[in-house]
Design a protein around this motif. Structure first.
Motif, mmCIF file in Angstrom:
data_model
loop_
_atom_site.group_PDB
_atom_site.id
_atom_site.type_symbol
_atom_site.label_atom_id
_atom_site.label_comp_id
_atom_site.label_asym_id
_atom_site.label_seq_id
_atom_site.Cartn_x
_atom_site.Cartn_y
_atom_site.Cartn_z
ATOM 1 N N UNK A 84 3.064 -0.657 -6.648
ATOM 2 C CA UNK A 84 4.329 -0.933 -5.963
ATOM 3 C C UNK A 84 5.495 -0.510 -6.826
ATOM 4 N N UNK A 85 6.359 0.330 -6.268
ATOM 5 C CA UNK A 85 7.546 0.852 -6.936
ATOM 6 C C UNK A 85 8.768 0.303 -6.200
ATOM 7 N N UNK A 86 9.418 -0.716 -6.779
ATOM 8 C CA UNK A 86 10.547 -1.345 -6.094
ATOM 9 C C UNK A 86 11.769 -0.443 -6.064
ATOM 10 N N UNK A 87 11.920 0.373 -7.080
ATOM 11 C CA UNK A 87 13.100 1.241 -7.122
ATOM 12 C C UNK A 87 13.055 2.276 -5.996
ATOM 13 N N UNK A 88 11.872 2.801 -5.727
ATOM 14 C CA UNK A 88 11.714 3.795 -4.662
ATOM 15 C C UNK A 88 11.344 3.155 -3.330
ATOM 16 N N UNK A 89 11.173 1.831 -3.300
ATOM 17 C CA UNK A 89 10.698 1.113 -2.106
ATOM 18 C C UNK A 89 9.458 1.811 -1.546
ATOM 19 N N UNK A 90 8.425 1.907 -2.422
ATOM 20 C CA UNK A 90 7.259 2.685 -2.028
ATOM 21 C C UNK A 90 5.974 2.042 -2.548
ATOM 22 N N UNK A 91 5.024 1.848 -1.625
ATOM 23 C CA UNK A 91 3.666 1.475 -1.995
ATOM 24 C C UNK A 91 2.847 2.753 -2.014
ATOM 25 N N UNK A 92 2.305 3.105 -3.164
ATOM 26 C CA UNK A 92 1.493 4.316 -3.293
ATOM 27 C C UNK A 92 0.022 3.929 -3.328
ATOM 28 N N UNK A 93 -0.765 4.569 -2.473
ATOM 29 C CA UNK A 93 -2.188 4.256 -2.343
ATOM 30 C C UNK A 93 -3.010 5.415 -2.890
ATOM 31 N N UNK A 94 -4.014 5.082 -3.718
ATOM 32 C CA UNK A 94 -4.920 6.067 -4.295
ATOM 33 C C UNK A 94 -6.336 5.803 -3.779
ATOM 34 N N UNK A 95 -7.134 6.865 -3.658
ATOM 35 C CA UNK A 95 -8.513 6.681 -3.220
ATOM 36 C C UNK A 95 -9.357 6.127 -4.371
ATOM 37 N N UNK A 96 -10.629 5.786 -4.115
ATOM 38 C CA UNK A 96 -11.451 5.184 -5.179
ATOM 39 C C UNK A 96 -11.565 6.046 -6.440
ATOM 40 N N UNK A 97 -11.369 7.356 -6.308
ATOM 41 C CA UNK A 97 -11.438 8.241 -7.471
ATOM 42 C C UNK A 97 -10.108 8.355 -8.202
ATOM 43 N N UNK A 98 -9.063 7.671 -7.709
ATOM 44 C CA UNK A 98 -7.764 7.715 -8.365
ATOM 45 C C UNK A 98 -6.855 8.818 -7.883
ATOM 46 N N UNK A 99 -7.240 9.499 -6.794
ATOM 47 C CA UNK A 99 -6.401 10.575 -6.255
ATOM 48 C C UNK A 99 -5.384 10.017 -5.263
ATOM 49 N N UNK A 100 -4.207 10.618 -5.247
ATOM 50 C CA UNK A 100 -3.158 10.189 -4.322
ATOM 51 C C UNK A 100 -3.637 10.316 -2.885
ATOM 52 N N UNK A 101 -3.420 9.263 -2.092
ATOM 53 C CA UNK A 101 -3.849 9.274 -0.691
ATOM 54 C C UNK A 101 -2.667 9.216 0.266
ATOM 55 N N UNK A 102 -1.786 8.246 0.083
ATOM 56 C CA UNK A 102 -0.649 8.102 0.987
ATOM 57 C C UNK A 102 0.363 7.149 0.365
ATOM 58 N N UNK A 103 1.509 7.000 1.026
ATOM 59 C CA UNK A 103 2.546 6.083 0.569
ATOM 60 C C UNK A 103 3.293 5.538 1.773
#
Length: 337
Positions: A84-103
């Motif tokens: 959770x990034x409060x400054x960007x108001x963004x929840x970033x989700x990564x897959x089980x391997x640690x790769x970026x999935x969505x936000x």
């Protein structure tokens, strides 16, 4: 009758050659035994394997997808990892391997500035944070996996009105949920609240920290010190008082709250010093029962898949490893007749 509270050493986490963990703010153990620690210092999620050895981190500092301008908290949502990034108001989700999935975003007009985001029942996110800027709004909100708000709660306008500029920046709310119930408490008030996920009040009560200095009541201390935070000797009015600095829901009727003795001269360091943990039970009549209190060896930062509160502590002469503890609540048993 009080339950028996046990602190059990679960694992030692070895800091490897990767980035050093410096400012832990959240902790999760996945179902396959990985330990994920949110680190605000370099804005990365530090990862330890089931053997306790550090592996590659997830995320990094920056503003691009998969990066954080500020990493306030982290956790596990299903088989994914989020930050959770409060400054960007963004929840970033990564897959089980640690790769970026969505936000996705969660903050909406009128929402508080959220500092913490906890998973509730693997389907909802409980957000809590600072009172400043939202003292007249509900201070805890619940969101679904897409960032849609499903509930608001913890309306405490009367506790912070008028909005004293010395009071609000030093007051925060801690919340977590499990089994459909959201628990919350306020840094500076010895009170616990319980709500349903959609915001209906279930109960409230006093936490009742025992054996320590009084729980911080910042409004009262400000009044006694003529409205200022510093005493004539330049010390802070909060120094020496205990205040809530962590909360973890164990079930739909059990919650753990950690306190720490505030020290503004040397900084309050739960990872090194720990602090007392109080466990409370929500009763059917809406009151809370104090189940027990135990000395927490480190910082109360998260929960295991089984629902045990987890604490993290620095160890070693050069702080070269971390100790992971769990809190176990054993039901009280009657003695022999």
């Amino acid at each position: 009758m009080a339950a028996r509270l046990l602190i059990d050493l679960v694992a030692e986490l070895r800091i490897g050659d990767g980035p050093v963990l410096a400012s832990a703010n959240s902790l999760t153990v996945t179902t396959n035994g990985r330990v994920i620690v949110g680190d605000q210092s370099d804005r990365a999620l530090k990862v330890f394997g089931p053997d306790g050895l550090q592996v590659a981190p997830i995320g990094r500092a920056g503003a691009a997808p998969g990066e954080f301008t500020l990493l306030n908290s982290s956790g596990v949502l299903g088989d994914s990892v989020y930050g959770w990034d409060s400054r960007a108001n963004r929840v970033t989700v990564f897959d089980p391997a640690g790769r970026y999935a969505r936000a996705f975003a969660i903050g909406q007009p009128g929402s508080p500035r959220f500092a913490r985001l906890r998973v509730m029942d693997d389907s909802l996110l409980v957000a809590s944070g600072w009172v400043q800027g939202a003292h007249d709004q509900p201070l805890v909100e619940v969101f679904d996996r897409r960032g849609r708000r499903v509930g608001r709660m913890a309306q405490m306008k009367e506790a912070f009105s008028p909005p004293d500029p010395h009071l609000l920046p030093h007051t925060a709310v801690f919340a977590d949920g499990r089994g459909g119930v959201v628990f919350s408490t306020v840094h500076g008030i010895d009170t616990i609240f319980a709500h349903t996920a959609d915001g209906r009040m279930l109960g409230t009560g006093r936490i009742g920290l025992t054996g320590h200095a009084p729980v911080l009541d910042l409004r009262r201390l400000l009044r006694r010190n003529r409205g200022t935070l510093q005493r004539p000797d330049s010390s802070w009015v909060q120094d020496g008082h205990y205040a809530a600095l962590g909360l973890v829901a164990l079930s739909d009727d059990l919650v753990a709250v950690q306190f720490a003795r505030l020290n503004f001269a040397e900084n309050t360091d739960l990872l090194s010093d720990g602090g007392p943990v109080v466990v409370l039970r929500l009763l059917s009549d809406g009151t809370f029962q104090n189940v027990g209190q135990v000395r927490g060896p480190g910082a109360l930062l998260g929960r295991s898949p089984e629902g045990n509160p987890l604490l993290l502590r620095w160890s070693g002469a050069d702080l070269e490893w971390l100790e992971l503890y769990r809190l176990i609540v054993q039901p009280a048993t009657k003695g022999p007749p």
